[in-house]
Design an enzyme around this catalytic site. Structure first.
Site, PDB file in Angstrom:
ATOM      1  N   ASP A 128      18.405 -57.827   0.248  1.00 18.48           N
ATOM      2  CA  ASP A 128      17.771 -56.543   0.088  1.00 18.48           C
ATOM      3  C   ASP A 128      16.709 -56.444   1.185  1.00 18.48           C
ATOM      4  O   ASP A 128      16.352 -57.452   1.789  1.00 18.48           O
ATOM      5  CB  ASP A 128      17.123 -56.538  -1.297  1.00 18.48           C
ATOM      6  CG  ASP A 128      16.369 -55.281  -1.570  1.00 18.48           C
ATOM      7  OD1 ASP A 128      16.857 -54.230  -1.147  1.00 18.48           O
ATOM      8  OD2 ASP A 128      15.303 -55.362  -2.194  1.00 18.48           O
ATOM      9  N   LYS A 129      16.237 -55.259   1.477  1.00 15.07           N
ATOM     10  CA  LYS A 129      15.231 -55.169   2.510  1.00 15.07           C
ATOM     11  C   LYS A 129      13.821 -55.041   1.925  1.00 15.07           C
ATOM     12  O   LYS A 129      13.007 -55.942   2.069  1.00 15.07           O
ATOM     13  CB  LYS A 129      15.512 -53.984   3.433  1.00 15.07           C
ATOM     14  CG  LYS A 129      14.576 -53.926   4.623  1.00 15.07           C
ATOM     15  CD  LYS A 129      14.829 -52.730   5.478  1.00 15.07           C
ATOM     16  CE  LYS A 129      14.405 -51.446   4.819  1.00 15.07           C
ATOM     17  NZ  LYS A 129      12.951 -51.295   4.652  1.00 15.07           N
ATOM     18  N   GLU A 137       5.042 -42.872  -1.692  1.00 10.71           N
ATOM     19  CA  GLU A 137       4.234 -41.780  -2.231  1.00 10.71           C
ATOM     20  C   GLU A 137       2.879 -42.291  -2.648  1.00 10.71           C
ATOM     21  O   GLU A 137       1.854 -41.675  -2.379  1.00 10.71           O
ATOM     22  CB  GLU A 137       4.940 -41.164  -3.442  1.00 10.71           C
ATOM     23  CG  GLU A 137       5.929 -40.104  -3.052  1.00 10.71           C
ATOM     24  CD  GLU A 137       6.442 -39.341  -4.263  1.00 10.71           C
ATOM     25  OE1 GLU A 137       6.219 -39.822  -5.396  1.00 10.71           O
ATOM     26  OE2 GLU A 137       7.062 -38.299  -4.071  1.00 10.71           O
ATOM     27  N   LYS A 193      26.069 -52.241  -3.669  1.00  8.39           N
ATOM     28  CA  LYS A 193      25.696 -53.568  -3.175  1.00  8.39           C
ATOM     29  C   LYS A 193      26.582 -54.621  -3.818  1.00  8.39           C
ATOM     30  O   LYS A 193      27.111 -55.511  -3.143  1.00  8.39           O
ATOM     31  CB  LYS A 193      24.232 -53.859  -3.528  1.00  8.39           C
ATOM     32  CG  LYS A 193      23.226 -53.000  -2.804  1.00  8.39           C
ATOM     33  CD  LYS A 193      21.823 -53.464  -3.152  1.00  8.39           C
ATOM     34  CE  LYS A 193      20.764 -52.682  -2.388  1.00  8.39           C
ATOM     35  NZ  LYS A 193      19.416 -53.128  -2.685  1.00  8.39           N
ATOM     36  N   ASP A 199      18.799 -54.673  -7.378  1.00  5.24           N
ATOM     37  CA  ASP A 199      19.537 -55.789  -6.786  1.00  5.24           C
ATOM     38  C   ASP A 199      20.220 -56.640  -7.847  1.00  5.24           C
ATOM     39  O   ASP A 199      20.945 -57.569  -7.521  1.00  5.24           O
ATOM     40  CB  ASP A 199      18.588 -56.689  -5.986  1.00  5.24           C
ATOM     41  CG  ASP A 199      17.838 -55.908  -4.933  1.00  5.24           C
ATOM     42  OD1 ASP A 199      18.501 -55.133  -4.219  1.00  5.24           O
ATOM     43  OD2 ASP A 199      16.617 -56.050  -4.849  1.00  5.24           O
ATOM     44  N   THR A 229      20.318 -52.131   1.991  1.00  7.59           N
ATOM     45  CA  THR A 229      19.097 -51.456   1.572  1.00  7.59           C
ATOM     46  C   THR A 229      19.377 -50.031   1.138  1.00  7.59           C
ATOM     47  O   THR A 229      20.359 -49.431   1.540  1.00  7.59           O
ATOM     48  CB  THR A 229      18.059 -51.464   2.719  1.00  7.59           C
ATOM     49  OG1 THR A 229      16.962 -50.686   2.336  1.00  7.59           O
ATOM     50  CG2 THR A 229      18.652 -50.928   3.996  1.00  7.59           C
ATOM     51  N   GLY A 230      18.506 -49.555   0.310  1.00  8.19           N
ATOM     52  CA  GLY A 230      18.619 -48.165  -0.091  1.00  8.19           C
ATOM     53  C   GLY A 230      17.883 -47.252   0.873  1.00  8.19           C
ATOM     54  O   GLY A 230      17.934 -46.045   0.783  1.00  8.19           O
ATOM     55  N   ASP A 231      17.219 -47.855   1.824  1.00  6.67           N
ATOM     56  CA  ASP A 231      16.403 -47.103   2.758  1.00  6.67           C
ATOM     57  C   ASP A 231      17.249 -46.289   3.715  1.00  6.67           C
ATOM     58  O   ASP A 231      18.435 -46.492   3.846  1.00  6.67           O
ATOM     59  CB  ASP A 231      15.569 -48.102   3.573  1.00  6.67           C
ATOM     60  CG  ASP A 231      14.105 -47.819   3.412  1.00  6.67           C
ATOM     61  OD1 ASP A 231      13.780 -46.623   3.324  1.00  6.67           O
ATOM     62  OD2 ASP A 231      13.337 -48.777   3.359  1.00  6.67           O
TER      63      ASP A 231
END
Lengths: 339, 1095
Positions: free
Chosen positions: B446-447, B546, B815, B840, B721-723
């Protein structure tokens, strides 16, 4: 302050050699640099030991004679007929040089499977340790030699029943006269067998203990009369019986019969003519067996055994040869460089 | 209203995932070994994960169990609120545990052997196999019993927890397990919900409450739940007592994000029907926040609660070593059968002649003569089987288990894996996989939170084309030195103020007051970072970005201070301003932006929007667009996470129009999603660009070195990653996952199958044409799902040829899917997944080895992982050193176990040739019994705990050594064969060495006594006799040396001619260890070159 820090790092693992896997260690490396000298050393040592063992073994004198009587020319041929009873035959032999004493006298059997499982379990250890209950009720393991006509057999079982019963008398022939070579039958069995494992029942006289029992069917006389000359050598602690009860591992075996270390023969058997008088009782021809007698002396390493010496010599020279080969390889192919 | 939409949207998406998940976990084994017995969420009965069967599709719940008074009502039956995670009870422990254990093939085999020994005339006593079996079974039973006892304790704690229930008009304290469906339960602040409850009322007038579902899905933000207006008024027990209501809802299912039901409230004889949705349901395991107390009616209880149904039984992971072990066992079983059959046949061939079968001295009994030949044949075969059965190492499993269990302590003890700042050491949840750490071929990481700290810091921003950075809580424009004297009143230009207001208002951050003592997630030492605590005010946000922005705005002077329902309050340099929140345009992954529509204190209507620059810049019409774009790119290159902020002022007419659009879309009955999207697009246009923000997520320490080391070790590292793509690539570059020299290929934003396939083929061609430089691949989630749907093979092909792959915009299950794709590919590589968040978990569970990072996103990942470490950098030591050691240790252990048993039993077999195949044992019963469980298992156990073939420092500094043990090389069939052959060779040397030595039964003793080496019944004094013989000692020495000779020679030659890198470095480390002394002994020229090498 210190306390606070300790609390902060409460989960910190201990810094010990054990937990950090830093225990002192030695790692022998099988690299050519270590193995070659190692091999040379081992090789030299082994060759040395091998020579010593071989020489020791060679110095042991062994005289081995078959008396089965299978060949018609043999003196004991007449006794091979199973119908003959109380047959006595003679075995004459010469000794060229003195067999140094103490000389051990063995009998040997071949093709005889004392290591057969069914045979091996056919005895009653409790009975043999002198328990009178088992005199009356022998263990099932003794079958088929547990009872005879509903009377318990003591000692029961196949091993005891098949006890070797040839007997020997040795004479030296000196100018035509027979001179008895005295045998010593004491201490031929293991000390522990004689003193611990096998016990006679505490009943005196011994004969009473064997009341209501019968002797093994193959036996000529009951256990309490095995050695008429020595009352302490009867019953289960008879030395010959003990020797027989310790089963041989393989089918060709020899067992100690007597020691020759008495009288004029303490220095050994001198050169000369001898005559062995054999009371031939034990049948072996039915299973292609052989019987023999062996006169041998021993060294610190036991009886004659060339195998050990040869094995040491062979392995020792192999080590030397390998170290030479390795040296050549080492010189030719240099160790690959570290990158 | 709003959360409903959010949830329906999310719910639909999740539902599909959930379905797949269920299929995925439906197959898992019943047995799960979970060290976290104390945590109810992670340990429930095996049948969870399936929907329980129900007679009808709905359940009808009479609130407070006030059943209708007409006679023919039959109450539905519901499960009670008991959670059962234990496997055994006192009564069924023995039978059930025995049953479980004998399902293990080796145990069952030994049971059979034991029974055979009891039945037939056996050569060895039944004790010889019974006792070891008993030992093995007992040890395992004790271990499992202990674990189950812990589970019982945890269950009792959960089931016995005190709860308050409204019964017969008053609040009654009872135990959690006594809650029945229909009971009204009172839950106080910071308590967890004891069952799935439908919210009836809270202490707030509007009937809302805040909860956190951190322990369920890992989301730490506060969520708002609602109650129906008719019940919300019942805030006291007496009012609730008067409530007449019936809830009808679906039967329980595992979907956390779906709940469909309705409540019928009878008021003044009039029935009012209200819909119940997910926003009305309080899930078991969630925690009440910011609300003093609530009342809810129990809907799903006990094992039927969503949490229990959602528990995925952890499929037991088996390591590659265990698989090889089973293969080897089967081979040995084959050898055993072969030997037994051969012996039986030879026995009959031999005994055909009477003189061998029954010589005069060895008569058969009557019984033996009369037994049937077939029975005798079978019994002979079984006897041989019994005789040779010790070739199967009975204590293998137990020793391996002990080795793994004890060995795994070293991971927790390792100071190098201890993180001082957070006081966390490595944690082992499954010791079964220790050796798998040495076999890893793919690392999926994961990142956020794994490679990075997940600690967002506002760094830079661009306002109206001017770059600013934050200096000491002030905005400092780029290029201007901070020479204004301290203490001067801060002054912000209009643009800056507007920008900050936008940042402070456009978000979904929640505030929590007055709870400095209760961080989310229980005892998580990191959770304080989740809420910025100052003057008893904490921000909670689902997105750390945020939060960072809101905090930054607060530092600079525009503080977001309150959010109550419809109003948002900010304090601009102490001056309070109230904004009315008119609409919230939720964030979604397609739009990649979110907006708020507010009514300013002066009455104007304004829209603030913030999102990815690609999602906002196209819709901007004014502001410094080009400059901002440049700045955003600059930020992204620095690895900052960028967001663009814009606003739009509505004229009153415009606002009416906007509201009309929104309401139309929100109330639409069909295609609401699409209509909403249209409405959002209609609203979020003609934007005025305010600026951009750059938030830094700091990389963790030594990430680059770790990734580099893993790569040198032959491990491929994938970042999932979800980024978003730009940020992911920049982080990837900065952490060394992508090199600057790498040719980066892209598979992004593929819309259709064909397009995707075409792109894949193009990439494939490019890789093949240009194989000089390394390639990196960037894939996004959408393209990936297309690629996986139809073109798996092609995709795999491309991936394998890339040295680094980065997947961005990944959903959690995607993932897991990627991991599974690799796991099941033809090469079956060993995969490792590492991550810190709940997203994850699926990947961690899917991979061969799952590693959790003890990060800030709750303990979910840690709880579901096999190993947990505090920082990513520890992975290098965990794999390269611990993994290497464990693999070598266990491999040697396993090989040795088979070897020693061959050595042990082959002489037995050979001996049969010399005793007429009479099944005579060569060994004493005691020796047979203890050989496996005692004599030979303890030394190797010690070895397999402490062996270090190379110094740990060398292993860590030379990651390439890891390749030496890859692909299970020490347990390959070749190695196994070598060990087995060695075993046979040694057995022959033992046997024939002794045979020749004693074959003639010559005297071995100085006293002339014959020393036969066979003593069946009694070993009494045999050993003493043996040791008092000089020849025996010489024989022992020569036999040992002869046995070792071939192996040593082989090793020396291999070592010299084809050294593995491990062996080379052994030499190296040894030389270093011995130091100058060793070198001095060598010729000068060589010593010099070696010195050069070392220094």
């Amino acid at each position: 302050m210190v306390k606070q820090e300790e609390q902060l790092l409460a989960d910190r693992p201990d810094n010990t050699a054990f937990t950090q896997q830093r225990l002192p260690a030695w790692q022998p490396m099988l690299s050519a640099g270590i193995v070659i000298p190692g091999f040379v050393l081992i090789g030299l040592a082994f060759i040395g030991i091998g020579v010593a063992l071989f020489v020791t073994s060679q110095s042991i004198q062994v005289l081995e004679m078959d008396y089965t009587g299978r060949e018609t020319t043999s003196g004991c041929f007449k006794c091979t007929d199973p119908d003959t009873k109380n047959c006595v035959c003679q075995l004459d032999f010469d000794i060229d040089t003195l067999i140094k004493g103490p000389v051990f006298f063995y009998y040997g059997l071949s093709n005889y499977f004392q290591n057969y499982r069914r045979y091996g379990v056919s005895k009653d250890d409790t009975q043999l340790s002198g328990d009178l209950d088992n005199f009356i009720n022998p263990s099932d393991t003794c079958s088929p030699y547990d009872t005879d006509n509903d009377k318990p057999i003591v000692p029961c079982g196949s091993i005891a029943n098949s006890m070797f019963n040839d007997t020997f008398v040795l004479h030296q022939l000196i100018n035509g006269t027979k001179k008895l070579v005295p045998f010593d039958g004491k201490g031929i069995a293991w000390w522990t067998d004689y003193n611990v494992k096998y016990r006679n029942p505490g009943v005196k006289p011994l004969k009473d203990a064997f009341k209501d029992t019968v002797k093994p069917p193959f036996w000529p006389k009951p256990a309490y009369e095995l050695d008429p000359s020595d009352p302490n050598n009867n019953g289960f602690i008879n030395q010959d019986f003990l020797v027989w009860m310790r089963r041989a591992a393989l089918s060709d075996f020899r067992k100690l019969y007597r020691r020759i270390a008495r009288g004029d023969y303490t220095q050994g058997l001198p050169a000369g003519n001898y005559s062995l008088e054999i009371h031939y009782n034990y049948p072996v021809l039915s299973f292609n067996g052989r019987k023999k007698v062996v006169f041998s002396n021993v060294s610190w390493m036991g009886g004659q055994n060339e195998f050990l010496g040869i094995a040491y010599l062979v392995v020792g020279s192999m080590c030397i040869i390998m170290s030479i080969v390795m040296l050549i390889v080492y010189a030719k192919f240099k160790f690959p460089e570290e990158d | 209203m709003l959360p409903l939409q959010k949830n329906t949207h999310r719910g639909r998406e999740r539902h599909g995932e959930e379905e797949r998940e269920k299929q995925m976990f439906g197959l898992c084994l019943m047995e799960a070994s979970d060290k976290h017995a104390g945590l109810p969420a992670s340990r429930l009965t095996p049948d969870s994960g399936f929907d329980p069967p129900h007679q009808s599709d709905t359940r009808t719940i009479y609130v407070a169990n006030r059943f209708p008074q007409h006679g023919h009502y039959i109450p539905q039956r519901f499960a009670d609120n008991r959670i059962i995670s234990s496997k055994y009870t006192v009564w069924n422990f023995v039978p059930k545990n025995l049953f479980e254990q004998f399902r293990r093939i080796a145990n069952f085999y030994f049971l059979i052997i034991f029974l055979v020994q009891l039945m037939i005339d056996t050569p060895t006593s039944p004790v010889t196999s019974g006792l070891p079996l008993f030992f093995v079974i007992t040890v395992t039973a004790i271990k499992q019993g202990y674990e189950d006892w812990l589970r019982h304790k945890a269950d009792n704690e959960v089931n016995g927890a005190p709860v308050f229930v409204v019964r017969s008009g008053s609040l009654v304290q009872t135990r959690s397990k006594n809650i029945r469906v229909g009971d009204i339960v009172r839950v106080a602040k910071d308590e967890t919900f004891p069952a799935d409850l439908a919210l009836l009322s809270s202490d707030r007038a509007d009937g809302t409450c805040h909860i956190t579902t951190a322990s369920l899905d890992g989301e730490t933000n506060l969520k708002t739940n609602f109650s129906v207006a008719e019940t919300a008024v019942c805030q006291s027990v007496s009012q609730l007592e008067a409530l007449q209501a019936v809830v009808e809802c679906q039967q329980p299912d595992a979907d956390l994000y779906r709940f469909v039901g309705r409540i019928t409230v009878t008021q003044h004889g009039e029935e009012i029907v209200r819909a119940l949705g997910q926003e009305n349901l309080l899930l078991r395991g969630a925690r009440l926040k910011n609300t003093k107390e609530i009342f809810g009616v129990a809907i799903y209880t006990g094992m039927e609660s969503k949490m229990a149904l959602n528990y995925k039984c952890k499929s037991q992971k088996r390591s590659a070593v265990e698989k090889s072990m089973n293969t080897f066992l089967l081979i040995y079983l084959g050898i055993l059968l072969f030997e037994a059959v051969l012996s039986t046949i030879l026995k009959y061939a031999w005994q055909a002649e009477d003189k061998w079968d029954e010589p005069f001295y060895n008569q058969k009994t009557e019984q033996e003569r009369n037994s049937s030949p077939i029975l005798k044949f079978i019994s002979d075969f079984l006897a041989f089987l019994v005789l040779y059965n010790f070739i199967i190492p009975i204590s293998l499993y137990v020793t391996v288990e002990m080795q793994k269990f004890l060995g795994s302590f070293f991971i927790g003890w390792d100071l190098d894996l201890y993180h001082e700042e957070s006081d966390q050491k490595a944690q082992v949840n499954t010791s079964d996989l220790n050796e798998e750490l040495g076999q890893v071929e793919y690392v999926f990481t994961d990142k956020t939170g794994t490679l990075t700290e997940n600690e967002m810091h506002f760094r830079e921003c661009s306002i109206n084309g001017v770059k600013y950075r934050e200096v000491n809580g002030k905005l400092a424009p780029e290029g201007m030195t901070d020479d204004s004297p301290d203490g001067s009143t801060p002054h912000l230009t209009g643009d800056e103020l507007l920008f900050l207001q936008a940042v402070a208002l456009c978000h979904t951050v929640q505030i929590s007051y007055d709870q400095p003592d209760c961080p989310v997630g229980g005892g998580d030492p990191f959770s304080h970072a989740n809420g910025f605590s100052s003057s008893h005010m904490e921000y909670y946000a689902s997105s750390p970005d945020e939060k960072a922005l809101v905090e930054a705005a607060k530092r600079i002077g525009v503080a977001f201070t309150r959010c109550s329902g419809e109003t948002m309050e900010i304090k601009t340099f102490g001056k309070s301003e109230k904004y009315k929140l008119l609409h919230l345009l939720e964030f979604d992954a397609d739009r990649r932006r979110m907006s708020v529509i507010l009514q300013t204190p002066s009455g104007g209507k304004v829209l603030f929007t913030k999102g990815a620059e690609s999602a906002i810049l196209p819709f901007t019409t004014s502001g410094e667009i080009e400059k901002t774009r440049l700045h955003v790119d600059e930020f992204a290159l620095k690895g900052l996470r960028t967001l663009v902020v814009a606003c739009r002022h509505f004229s009153p007419e415009e606002y009416i129009d906007v509201e009309k659009h929104l309401n139309a879309a929100r109330t639409a009955l069909q295609q609401r999603e699409e209509k909403l999207q249209e409405a959002f697009a209609y609203i979020e246009r003609d934007l005025q660009l305010l600026g951009a923000t750059g938030v830094e997520d700091k990389l963790q320490d030594k990430v680059q070195e770790t990734i580099e080391a893993l790569r040198l070790a032959g491990i491929k590292v994938w970042v999932l990653t979800g980024d978003k793509h730009e940020t992911a690539v920049s982080v990837s570059l900065s952490c060394g996952h992508f090199h600057r020299t790498m040719n980066i290929l892209e598979l992004l934003q593929q819309r259709s199958d064909n397009e995707c396939a075409e792109q894949l083929r193009r990439l494939d061609r490019r890789i093949k044409e240009d194989h000089v430089i390394q390639h990196g691949l960037v894939v996004d989630g959408a393209s990936l799902s297309l690629a996986l749907r139809e073109h798996e093979k092609l995709f795999m092909e491309v991936c394998k040829n890339c040295s680094a792959v980065l997947c961005c915009r990944m959903a959690p299950l995607q993932k897991a899917k990627v991991v599974r794709l690799f796991k099941t590919s033809p090469e079956k590589p060993i995969t490792l997944a590492i991550g810190d968040g709940a997203n994850d978990v699926s990947m961690i569970q899917e991979a061969h080895v799952g590693i959790g990072i003890m990060g800030k996103e709750g303990r979910q990942a840690v709880r579901n992982s096999d190993y947990a470490i505090a920082r990513f950098k520890f992975l290098a030591k965990l794999l390269l050193v611990h993994g290497h050691f464990y693999y070598i240790r266990i491999a040697t252990l396993v090989q040795y176990f088979f070897y020693k048993n061959v050595c042990f039993i082959t002489p037995q077999f050979l001996y049969q040739f010399f005793c007429l195949f009479s099944q005579q044992t060569l060994y004493d019963s005691v020796y047979l019994t203890l050989y496996n469980i005692c004599f030979t298992s303890l030394p190797i156990l010690v070895y397999s705990l402490f062996e270090q073939l190379v110094h740990p420092h060398v292993l860590q500094n030379k990651p390439g050594l890891y390749r030496d043990i890859s692909k299970n090389s020490l347990l390959s069939f070749r190695t196994f064969l070598y060990w087995t052959l060695l075993g046979f060779l040694h057995a022959f040397i033992f046997f024939f060495g002794s045979y020749i030595l004693m074959g003639e039964d010559t005297t071995l003793m100085g006293n002339g006594q014959v020393w036969p080496f066979l003593h069946t019944q009694d070993m009494y004094f045999v050993f003493v006799q043996l040791l008092s013989s000089g020849s025996a000692w010489f024989a022992i020495i020569i036999i040992i040396i002869t046995c070792l000779f071939p192996d040593v020679v082989k090793k020396v030659f291999y070592r010299h001619l084809q050294p593995t890198s491990t062996q080379t470095s052994q030499m190296y480390s040894n030389r270093v260890a011995i130091g100058d002394d060793f070198i001095a002994l060598q010729p000068l020229s060589r010593a010099k070159s070696q010195l050069g090498k070392i220094r």
